[in-house]
Design a protein around this motif. Structure first.
Motif, PDB file in Angstrom:
ATOM      1  N   GLN A   2       0.837  -1.210   0.000  1.00 49.63           N
ATOM      2  CA  GLN A   2       0.000   0.000   0.000  1.00 49.63           C
ATOM      3  C   GLN A   2       0.865   1.251   0.000  1.00 49.63           C
ATOM      4  OE1 GLN A   2      -2.755  -0.219   3.345  1.00 49.63           O
ATOM      5  NE2 GLN A   2      -4.384  -0.769   1.928  1.00 49.63           N
ATOM      6  N   GLN A   4       0.120   5.281   0.565  1.00 50.00           N
ATOM      7  CA  GLN A   4      -0.898   6.211   1.026  1.00 50.00           C
ATOM      8  C   GLN A   4      -0.357   7.631   0.920  1.00 50.00           C
ATOM      9  OE1 GLN A   4      -4.003   5.240   2.174  1.00 50.00           O
ATOM     10  NE2 GLN A   4      -4.577   7.390   2.273  1.00 50.00           N
ATOM     11  N   GLY A  25       3.721  -2.855   3.632  1.00 51.34           N
ATOM     12  CA  GLY A  25       3.400  -4.157   3.065  1.00 51.34           C
ATOM     13  C   GLY A  25       4.576  -4.949   2.543  1.00 51.34           C
ATOM     14  N   GLY A 108      -0.291   4.959  -5.290  1.00 48.22           N
ATOM     15  CA  GLY A 108      -1.154   5.476  -4.244  1.00 48.22           C
ATOM     16  C   GLY A 108      -2.439   6.010  -4.846  1.00 48.22           C
ATOM     17  N   GLN A 109      -3.307   6.505  -3.989  1.00 49.22           N
ATOM     18  CA  GLN A 109      -4.644   6.882  -4.437  1.00 49.22           C
ATOM     19  C   GLN A 109      -4.726   8.291  -4.992  1.00 49.22           C
ATOM     20  OE1 GLN A 109      -3.504   7.340  -1.530  1.00 49.22           O
ATOM     21  NE2 GLN A 109      -4.587   8.945  -0.430  1.00 49.22           N
TER      22      GLN A 109
END
Length: 117
Positions: A2, A4, A25, A108-109
């Motif tokens: 992940q 973020q 992770g 990432g998002q």
């Protein structure tokens, strides 16, 4: 794995902002961490990258001297310090990770950065 991203927001032209990307992770040794951005109606473009080991950096021409990418190995975080921001820096910013010499595998998002006059 992940990634973020955080730290986006609204800032006046000439101002500064710091983006952070927390990685979790897996081990990112021998990986490259990058920042990309995508402005409305445009394709995603590279902004900056840093090697997790050694810390060698590389920047897109338009951000050289204004943006600084750094990493904190202990915190597993990559930051993008953005100074002297311009309206054309407005975009969604993404952090990414990939093996050195390969493609970016993890994304990432995205976090919105808006620079106004």
């Amino acid at each position: 794995v992940q990634l973020q991203a955080s730290g986006g927001g609204l800032v006046q032209a000439g101002g500064c902002m710091r983006l952070s990307c927390a990685a979790s992770g897996r081990s990112f040794s021998n990986y490259v961490m990058g920042w990309f951005r995508q402005a409305p109606g445009k394709e995603r473009e590279f902004v900056a990258r840093i090697r997790w080991n050694g810390g060698r950096t590389y920047y897109e021409e338009s951000v050289k001297g204004r943006f600084t990418i750094s990493r904190d190995n202990a915190k597993r975080r990559v930051d993008l310090q953005m100074n002297s921001l311009k309206p054309e820096d407005t975009a969604v910013y993404y952090c990414a990770a990939g093996p050195y010499g390969g493609k970016y595998e993890f994304w990432g998002q995205g976090t919105q950065v808006t620079v106004f006059q």
